[in-house]
Design a protein around this motif. Structure first.
Motif, PDB file in Angstrom:
ATOM      1  N   GLU A 168       6.255  -7.324   7.016  1.00  0.00           N
ATOM      2  CA  GLU A 168       5.866  -7.120   5.621  1.00  0.00           C
ATOM      3  C   GLU A 168       5.117  -5.810   5.458  1.00  0.00           C
ATOM      4  O   GLU A 168       4.331  -5.412   6.315  1.00  0.00           O
ATOM      5  N   ARG A 169       5.378  -5.142   4.334  1.00  0.00           N
ATOM      6  CA  ARG A 169       4.817  -3.819   4.079  1.00  0.00           C
ATOM      7  C   ARG A 169       3.615  -3.909   3.148  1.00  0.00           C
ATOM      8  O   ARG A 169       3.518  -4.820   2.314  1.00  0.00           O
ATOM      9  N   THR A 170       2.748  -2.925   3.320  1.00  0.00           N
ATOM     10  CA  THR A 170       1.598  -2.835   2.419  1.00  0.00           C
ATOM     11  C   THR A 170       2.082  -2.415   1.034  1.00  0.00           C
ATOM     12  O   THR A 170       3.099  -1.726   0.905  1.00  0.00           O
ATOM     13  N   PRO A 171       1.372  -2.808  -0.020  1.00  0.00           N
ATOM     14  CA  PRO A 171       1.795  -2.424  -1.375  1.00  0.00           C
ATOM     15  C   PRO A 171       1.812  -0.910  -1.539  1.00  0.00           C
ATOM     16  O   PRO A 171       0.992  -0.192  -0.967  1.00  0.00           O
TER      17      PRO A 171
ATOM     18  N   ILE B 193       4.319   5.817   6.076  1.00  0.00           N
ATOM     19  CA  ILE B 193       3.492   6.793   6.791  1.00  0.00           C
ATOM     20  C   ILE B 193       2.821   7.760   5.819  1.00  0.00           C
ATOM     21  O   ILE B 193       1.634   8.057   5.934  1.00  0.00           O
ATOM     22  N   HIS B 194       3.556   8.273   4.865  1.00  0.00           N
ATOM     23  CA  HIS B 194       3.007   9.260   3.933  1.00  0.00           C
ATOM     24  C   HIS B 194       2.776   8.675   2.549  1.00  0.00           C
ATOM     25  O   HIS B 194       2.650   9.408   1.574  1.00  0.00           O
ATOM     26  N   MET B 195       2.735   7.358   2.459  1.00  0.00           N
ATOM     27  CA  MET B 195       2.651   6.750   1.137  1.00  0.00           C
ATOM     28  C   MET B 195       1.497   5.752   1.066  1.00  0.00           C
ATOM     29  O   MET B 195       1.680   4.580   0.769  1.00  0.00           O
ATOM     30  N   GLY B 196       0.311   6.234   1.372  1.00  0.00           N
ATOM     31  CA  GLY B 196      -0.869   5.409   1.199  1.00  0.00           C
ATOM     32  C   GLY B 196      -1.527   4.945   2.474  1.00  0.00           C
ATOM     33  O   GLY B 196      -2.641   4.414   2.434  1.00  0.00           O
ATOM     34  N   MET B 197      -0.873   5.110   3.627  1.00  0.00           N
ATOM     35  CA  MET B 197      -1.500   4.692   4.877  1.00  0.00           C
ATOM     36  C   MET B 197      -2.610   5.667   5.253  1.00  0.00           C
ATOM     37  O   MET B 197      -2.486   6.878   5.078  1.00  0.00           O
TER      38      MET B 197
ATOM     39  N   LEU C  68      12.842  -8.908  -2.286  1.00  0.00           N
ATOM     40  CA  LEU C  68      12.105 -10.116  -2.661  1.00  0.00           C
ATOM     41  C   LEU C  68      10.606  -9.922  -2.541  1.00  0.00           C
ATOM     42  O   LEU C  68       9.830 -10.470  -3.334  1.00  0.00           O
ATOM     43  N   ASP C  69      10.166  -9.151  -1.534  1.00  0.00           N
ATOM     44  CA  ASP C  69       8.731  -8.923  -1.341  1.00  0.00           C
ATOM     45  C   ASP C  69       8.180  -7.881  -2.294  1.00  0.00           C
ATOM     46  O   ASP C  69       6.953  -7.762  -2.449  1.00  0.00           O
ATOM     47  N   ASN C  70       9.061  -7.089  -2.921  1.00  0.00           N
ATOM     48  CA  ASN C  70       8.618  -6.047  -3.851  1.00  0.00           C
ATOM     49  C   ASN C  70       9.331  -6.239  -5.184  1.00  0.00           C
ATOM     50  O   ASN C  70      10.139  -5.409  -5.613  1.00  0.00           O
ATOM     51  N   ASN C  71       9.021  -7.351  -5.816  1.00  0.00           N
ATOM     52  CA  ASN C  71       9.676  -7.664  -7.081  1.00  0.00           C
ATOM     53  C   ASN C  71       9.106  -6.801  -8.189  1.00  0.00           C
ATOM     54  O   ASN C  71       7.962  -6.344  -8.139  1.00  0.00           O
TER      55      ASN C  71
END
Length: 1607
Positions: free
Chosen positions: A798-801, A670-674, A852-855
């Motif tokens: 899955e989350r946005t980078p 929410i507070h990290m780039g969205m 795994l998705d954020n290696n």
């Protein structure tokens, strides 16, 4: 001289004085006027003396009439602003499309005269009062001005004549000083008699108020007088009071500039008038007068300065007031008009030091309620906080001052000045620190708290309004490069204040045990400023070095502790660890996450913890989390452990809370780039997934910026566009149970499939049941769409980078400590250890998949620490396949691991475990990391780690001795996942060796735990060849079968709670299904063999008034609920025995001739009602039938039973019972058919028995006149000399009902058909007569002459046939319906054009079985004459001709009667509710001639009445109840004008029915709280009308209550 003037006529004296003053030498006139005013306005006279006011009016008019003078002055009104001032409860409008300031408001007249089509506006009831802003371009756009104020009024107004206002300039100063003198003399310090003084002065103040309404010309004169210092000085003449003693504020502690709080020295009338307005606690009349002057710009500037000058005095008076709520509203009523204008606010800020005054006043106000803080170290704590139990906070007394502060900070120029003043910033930080740590909660460990304090909401409101909202306002102005210094300054001062606070509470590194406070506004300021600058757009615009703003590692560790403690405490509260503190602690936890507070509470706390996690050592952070959640002892691979902090039942929810918190921390964006639009979409989806929402509830639940005046828009994309993209609208429906469904929004299918985020739902959940509700709805969607039929797990999204600034957060997922925890929990779940639940496994898998998705690349510098014995590196992908062979654990002596020790001793001698096997301690790891950071800094040794304070409660008795054992594990995380897959699927070797070749992670987005594990394994294999080989190896092994686990009593006790709930739900559904089946069987049996049936309340015309109420029923009136149909009832109908066995005999057709049937009917009319039953049964049956008639009469008002001049006569009773029967069949189309099938024939049986008591005179018998040719006789008139009604004037449906009721029951069907045939002949004849009257003489001649067929005629054969059929249709419909209910014949259904043919066929009116289609559709084909047609028709016509004394025109009018009786209907309402509201809400009552507080409209007759109006009360009965008795026989349907709600009155009961007006989203707006435009819902209005016509209010509407005649 004055005495002689007083004796003269006032009007003449005024004209004389005005003439003298207009002369060049006006000294004589001035002297005379002063002497006159000295006498008239003598302060020794009582203020209630009306003579002085009359003199002033005549003097101002200067010889003219005062009304004429007012009209003349208004003609010179040059004001371009409306400025209408209103008080509380005034209905006004606010248009957000036209408004520049969010405080903009319009009066109804200006709004309706403006063009706001398609705008976002609402109507509202003013809480504190206000003023119309129409014409003020500083507050609203010119396009929103009304037609009047859109024109530049001042340009076309002529200049004011010099002599018009000359007397006003001379008289008004003396008049105003006299009012001030009365205020001075009347004030007493305690203030007991203030209202008495104000009451006496009300005429004078009202006169001033009236002067302001004369327009701009008079306001200009008043402004000159009120602001003229010389006039004030001359008239005061040393009488001014010393105000230094009145205002004595000791603000030396906080004052920057002592001059801003100097003693008040009044220099003009305006200053002293405001002073006394404050002293008298803002009387409404004075406030209205001062505000009415605001359209004059010179006055507005001076008044604003004066208001600021008295600001501290206002605060002191407010704190002492006993009516702080009323005073607060009136303060804001004034201040919002002054400070909403940016130019004016900037002006007084620069010239009058407004910001300094406000901050200083707020500090002084809070200083009065400070107490010592008990947070952390209670003995050595030097910090002070506000006491939330003080009236100042409980009553929100600070609200008007905080509201003003927020208002002025919304202006950019004022906010800039505030941020530039460093001393002012420090003062503000000192003010905020008073709220830091307030409302401290201490956990009760022994006994339940005696008193549950309810002050927590005051604490939340204070933090939001006094701390958060001003900061939100400042944030809006820190978005450009020029403001980067402001940002740095705020962060620096915030950190300094935080350090002071840490020192004051003696905090080092650990929070005190069993304490929690949800209020950390200093943290909020820091995280809010950091959040804004970390936003990518702010970074780009401001060009800041982000890391330079962050404190050092030690400070970050301190900052992290208290927000983390709050998150742990939330889990403790939900785990019932704080249960002894009462319900208020749960209230605090819910308020902390509630939508109105989350933007300033939990969201910034989560963000701050994300910032800390991204900068601190991940192992330290993870260790701190599990230590704060008190689950460290649980994280052991041993089968048993000792936890001296948590009870056994608390371990699992606390572990679930810790894992859920970590998932939220790592996945929340929410507070990290969205973007704002992405945040709005995520919030909307999460709320819709919990439940279908109405538009208003969704608006309320979406977190918005808490400062409505800040100008922050939730997103560039509109709310409506986003809503239409994610949700489908479900139109409002009506439920059979009586409740009205609102228009709802439900998620689209693609939203469930792609956007449902359970983590976001958990974050936004106030009640835990909402999470389960979202999962149930998600499961239902999967089953409906065929995606998954089982019990699904929360889907992984899955989350946005992450933004590069936050990449450090990913290190949490790639630290050894977390991997050890994951491995331990996977092992414990596989081994079925206690307190391991499905939710724990779900969160563990979620963390693994996030990793795994954020290696990320391994950090080689951090490889030297203590985890080498566990994992070689920090990469999750690498550690997944790392095998752990042995683990050293500490277990109790009674554990199973100790029992197996001897068996492994020989093996250990041969194979010694590696030296790397060691005991891992989360606590030791966290403290080691903290020590490293302390040593790394340059702090003194005194700041080293203090010994840990024990927070553990030791139970009595010594616990088992702990010993160290080595467990043989030989598993990796991958192997544990494979074994868990086998366990969940209940299959050995559930994953074959070739499974990976076909695995696709994209296919496993929805499913259960098996699906989640398969998705993780597929991802691991696709991203690491080593992991893929290891997986193939593991899957290729042949695993031995696992023996079934024997459930011990302890295991059964720890059964998963969700599984038990599921089983309980299944048992409940099974029981409900069985109960429904038995109930259905019972109902069917009872309907077949029952001997009693309840009569519906539609037979009860009035239920009387009684206060003895049981569940809404009047017991003494015999009201009850039917045991069969559960409908409201008040009587019981007896059933005739043997009815079913004889049905065939009564319904069998015969071949009797028409003449025979006619004779039988005539004979039956002369017989008594004899029933083929025994004497005993007959007597009981007759008694029951008599009771039914008695019940009907008792329930009917007397006026509805009197049909003639002889009440109680046989004729009157006969007509009454006929009216009951006719009432039923008029409403028969609107009532449940199954009910009337059971009841109508029985009710007819009862009515028939009683109606046969009244025989019909044979000479008058209509049957004889219908079927026989009678001898010519002279008309025989009755007692009242009235002739008999001719047959052609008779109402044929009424005759049908009378014939059926006056014949023995049950009536044979052949006799019923005979009656219908005879009456159809009469109906057809009436149709011909009515048609012939409409013919012109030429048409009548043409039709009588058959040879004129070729002549063109208006009436064709087809049109005549159609008219005849339409005339006969009402009779045929009633006959068919009566036949259906008496004999059970099916009702036919057909198109409208075939209705006539089908009805005559159904009734058996056709003469033969075979007829052509043309003859079947002919109305004449159904005629059947028992005697000569010509003779019978001649007889009927002769009756009409012999009607003496009746004009032929009237007789013809009666012939052309329209048999189409319109069904009862309610009023026709307008489509737009505003039309009704504007017409009625200010309308005067016709009875009391006052504007009702609660006006209502009768929807039956349109009467306008008062609800609860005492002025209209008659004999203890209020007007609505009285009107319902007169209008609807105690049934009333009323529309509440001010609430848009329908209220139903039925006898002694009432209920709120709902609203027939809905907004654009299908929602009600009860009490007009939202004020959105409302439109008539035709469907709802039809339902209301249907219930009224069918008398089903009592059955359908369930929420009835007694009204005690008070409506």
């Amino acid at each position: 001289m004055a005495a002689s003037l007083l004796r003269r006529d006032k009007k003449a004296t005024a004209a004389h004085l005005k003439a003298d003053l207009n002369r060049t030498d006006n000294s004589s006139g001035l002297r005379q006027l002063q002497e006159l005013l000295d006498n008239v306005l003598n302060p020794e006279k009582p203020p209630s003396d009306t003579e002085a006011l009359d003199w002033c009016k005549y003097l101002l008019a200067g010889g003219d009439g005062f009304e004429e003078f007012c009209k003349t002055v208004r003609s010179y009104d040059n004001a371009t602003l409306c400025g209408l001032v209103w008080t509380a409860n005034f209905v006004a409008y606010r248009c957000r499309t036209c408004g520049i300031s969010p405080c903009m408001s319009l009066c109804a007249e200006c709004f309706n005269n403006g063009d706001h089509t398609g705008h976002d506006f609402n109507m509202f009831r003013s809480q504190a009062g206000g003023a119309c802003d129409c014409g003020d371009s500083n507050v609203m756009r010119e396009s929103g001005f009304c037609r009047r104020h859109r024109l530049k009024t001042g340009e076309n107004v002529p200049s004011v004549p010099n002599d018009l206002l000359l007397m006003s300039e001379m008289v008004l100063p003396r008049f105003i000083i006299s009012i001030i003198q009365y205020l001075r003399d009347g004030y007493t310090e305690p203030g007991e008699d203030l209202q008495k003084v104000l009451q006496q002065l009300e005429p004078q103040i009202s006169f001033l108020e009236d002067l302001t309404k004369m327009g701009g010309a008079m306001r200009t004169v008043l402004t000159k007088i009120l602001t003229n210092q010389q006039i004030f000085k001359e008239l005061s003449m040393g009488k001014e009071i010393s105000l230094s003693c009145v205002l004595s504020l000791s603000l030396s502690l906080f004052l920057i500039d002592p001059s801003i709080m100097d003693s008040l020295k009044h220099k003009c009338f305006l200053e002293e008038l405001l002073f006394w307005t404050i002293k008298y606690e803002f009387p409404q009349k004075m406030v209205t007068f001062l505000l009415n002057m605001l359209p004059d710009q010179d006055y507005k500037i001076t008044f604003t300065k004066t208001f600021v000058q008295h600001y501290a005095f206002i605060m002191k008076t407010l704190m002492k007031s006993h009516e702080s709520d009323t005073m607060s509203n009136r303060i804001v009523h004034i201040s919002v008009q002054l400070f909403s204008n940016e130019e004016l606010a900037r002006h007084v800020t620069e010239e009058c030091q407004l910001l300094d005054i406000m901050v200083t006043v707020l500090l002084y106000m809070m200083e009065s309620c400070l107490i010592k803080s008990e947070l952390q170290d209670e003995e050595n704590n030097r910090h002070v906080v506000v006491n939330c139990g003080e009236a100042l906070l409980k009553n929100n007394t600070y609200w008007p001052l905080v509201s003003d502060f927020i208002n002025i900070l919304s202006h950019q120029s004022v906010a800039k000045r505030f941020l530039e003043d460093h001393s002012l910033l420090m003062l503000w930080m000192s003010f905020v620190s008073f709220f830091q740590g307030m409302n401290l909660n201490k956990r009760e460990l022994n006994e339940h708290v005696e008193f549950e304090s309810q002050t927590y909401y005051a604490a939340f409101a204070a933090e939001l309004e006094a701390c958060a909202q001003p900061m939100w306002g400042l944030l809006t102005h820190c978005k450009v490069k020029e403001t980067q210094e402001y940002t740095k300054t705020v962060v620096r001062y915030c950190l300094e204040t935080l350090q002071i606070w840490f020192d004051a509470i003696s905090f080092v590194d650990e929070p005190a045990p069993n304490q929690v406070t949800f209020h950390l506004p200093l943290f909020f300021i820091f995280k809010l400023k950091y959040y804004r600058i970390r936003n990518s757009r702010a970074v780009k615009c401001q060009g800041l070095d982000l890391d330079s703003l962050l404190p050092d590692q030690e400070m970050l560790m301190k900052i992290m502790v208290h927000p983390l403690q709050i998150q742990a405490s939330l889990s403790e509260i939900h785990s019932n660890m704080w249960v002894r503190n009462g319900l208020q602690i749960k209230g605090q936890a819910m308020t902390y996450v509630q939508s109105h507070f989350c933007n300033s509470m939990i969201d910034p706390d989560i963000f701050l913890l994300q910032v800390c996690a991204s900068r601190l050592d991940p192992d330290y952070f993870i260790s701190s989390v599990f230590e704060r959640f008190k689950v460290v002892d649980l994280l052991t691979m041993a089968s048993q452990h000792q936890n001296t902090v948590l009870d056994a039942e608390q371990e699992r929810p606390m572990l679930e809370g810790a894992l859920t918190f970590l998932v939220i921390l790592c996945s929340l964006r929410i507070h990290m780039g969205m973007t704002d639009d992405e945040i709005l979409r995520a919030e909307m989806v999460s709320q819709l997934c919990m439940n279908d929402r109405t538009h208003s509830s969704l608006l309320d639940l979406i977190p918005e910026n808490p400062n409505p005046k800040s100008g922050i828009v939730p997103g560039s994309c509109s709310f409506e566009e986003m809503l239409s993209a994610v949700a489908d609208f479900k139109a409002p429906v009506f439920e059979p149970g009586g409740s009205m469904q609102q228009g709802m929004y439900t998620p689209k299918a693609e939203v469930w499939e792609k956007e449902f985020d359970p983590i976001m739902v958990i974050l936004r959940t106030v009640y835990r049941r909402d999470v389960q509700s979202a999962m149930d709805r998600y499961s239902a969607f999967l089953k409906q769409s065929g995606i998954h039929t089982g019990n699904p797990w929360p889907p992984y999204k899955e989350r946005t980078p992450l933004h590069p600034c936050y990449r450090g957060l990913v290190r949490l997922l790639h630290c050894k400590t977390l991997h050890i925890v994951i491995f331990t929990l996977l092992y414990k779940i596989w081994m079925d250890h206690q307190n391991m639940s499905e939710h724990v496994l779900c969160m563990v898998l979620y963390l693994v998949e996030l990793g795994l998705d954020n290696n990320m690349q391994e950090d080689k510098e951090d490889e030297e620490h203590c985890h080498d014995s566990w994992f070689p590196g920090t990469s999750l992908l690498s550690n997944l396949h790392h095998v752990i062979n042995f683990v050293r654990v500490r277990v109790p002596e009674t554990a199973t691991e100790v029992e197996r020790k001897r068996e492994r001793e020989r093996e250990r001698e041969r194979e010694t475990p590696p030296s790397t096997t060691q005991l891992f301690s989360l606590v030791a790891e966290r403290r080691r990391k903290f020590q490293e950071i302390i040593n790394r800094s340059n702090h003194e040794a005194s700041q080293s780690v203090r010994p840990k304070s024990s927070s553990r409660w030791h139970p009595p008795g010594s616990p088992p001795q702990m010993v160290t054992e080595i467990l043989e594990i030989r598993e990796s995380m991958l192997s544990l996942l494979v074994k868990l897959h086998q366990k969940l699927s209940a299959k050995q070797n559930s994953l074959s060796a070739g499974w990976l070749e076909e695995a696709d992670p994209a296919r496993h987005s929805h499913g259960d735990g098996i699906t989640a594990i398969e998705r993780i394994l597929a991802k691991a294999a696709s991203r690491s060849r080593h992991s893929k080989r290891c997986l193939q190896e593991i899957c290729g092994r042949v695993c031995p079968p696992v023996p079934p686990k024997k459930n011990s009593p302890g295991d059964k006790k720890s059964m998963d709670k969700e599984e038990r709930r599921q089983r309980a739900r299944e048992r409940q559904q099974k029981l409900l299904a069985e109960f429904a089946s038995r109930q259905k069987s019972f109902m069917e049996t009872a309907m077949d063999v029952g001997n009693v049936l309840s009569s519906n309340t539609s037979l009860c015309f009035s239920l009387g008034q009684n206060d003895q109420v049981l569940q809404g029923f009047s017991v003494d009136k015999g009201e009850f609920t039917c045991p069969l149909c559960r409908q409201f009832a008040n009587s019981v109908l007896p059933c005739k025995p043997g009815r079913g066995t004889e049905a065939g005999a009564w319904h069998t057709p015969s071949n009797k001739s028409p003449a025979t049937l006619v004779k039988e009917v005539e004979d039956l009319q002369d017989e008594l009602g004899i029933f083929p039953v025994s004497t005993y049964t007959e007597s009981n049956l007759t008694k029951e039938m008599e009771s039914v008639i008695k019940d009907i009469k008792n329930a009917t008002q007397k006026k509805y039973m009197d049909y003639g001049k002889n009440p109680g006569s046989p004729d009157n009773d006969f007509l009454f019972m006929y009216s009951v029967a006719r009432e039923i069949h008029l409403c028969i189309n609107h009532v449940n058919t199954s009910f009337f099938f059971c009841v109508s024939d029985q009710l007819f049986h009862v009515l028939a028995m009683h109606m046969r008591l009244y025989s019909i005179d044979s000479a008058y018998n209509p049957w004889t006149r219908l079927t026989q040719i009678t001898q010519n006789r002279e008309p025989e008139y009755g007692d009242e000399d009235r002739p008999e009604v001719p047959m052609l004037f008779r109402d044929v449906p009424s005759l049908l009902i009378i014939f059926v009721l006056t014949m023995p029951q049950p009536l044979r069907k052949e006799h019923f058909t005979c009656i219908v045939k005879v009456l159809y002949t009469l109906q057809y004849t009436q149709a011909l007569a009515a048609l012939s009257v409409k013919f012109s003489p030429e048409e009548r001649l043409a039709w009588s002459n058959t040879g004129a067929a070729k002549k063109v005629r208006v009436w064709s054969p087809q049109s005549i046939e159609f008219t005849l059929q339409q005339f006969c249709l009402p009779f045929l419909r009633l006959s068919c319906l009566l036949q259906h209910h008496l004999y059970g014949d099916n009702l036919p259904g057909c198109p409208l054009e075939e209705e006539f043919s089908l009805l005559i066929s159904c009734l058996g009116l056709l003469p033969g079985p075979t007829q052509s289609s043309s003859s079947m559709s002919s109305s004449a084909a159904c005629l059947e004459w028992n005697v000569g047609a010509f003779e019978l028709l001649s007889q009927w016509c002769s009756e009409l001709i012999s009607l003496a004394g009746t004009p032929s025109q009237q007789a013809m009018t009666l012939l052309v009667q329209d048999p189409q009786w319109a069904a009862p209907h309610l009023l026709q309402l307008p489509d737009n509710y505003n039309t009704i509201f504007q017409y009625y809400h200010r309308k005067s009552c016709s009875v009391c001639n006052k504007t009702p507080k609660d006006p209502v409209l009768c929807l039956v007759c349109g009467a306008f009445v008062c609800l609860k109006g005492l002025c209209c009360k008659q004999q203890g009965i209020c007007e609505c109840v009285l009107h319902s008795q007169h209008c609807g026989a105690a049934t009333g349907i009323f529309l509440l004008i001010n609430a848009s709600v329908i209220i139903i009155i039925r006898g002694h009961r009432f209920c709120l029915w709902g609203s027939v007006y809905l907004d654009a989203h299908g929602e009600e707006d009860r009490d007009l709280r939202r004020g959105k435009p409302l439109f008539l819902c035709e469907e709802r209005y039809r339902v209301l009308e249907q219930q009224w016509v069918s008398h089903t209010f009592d059955h359908i509407n369930k929420r009835w209550g007694p009204h005690y005649n008070g409506l």
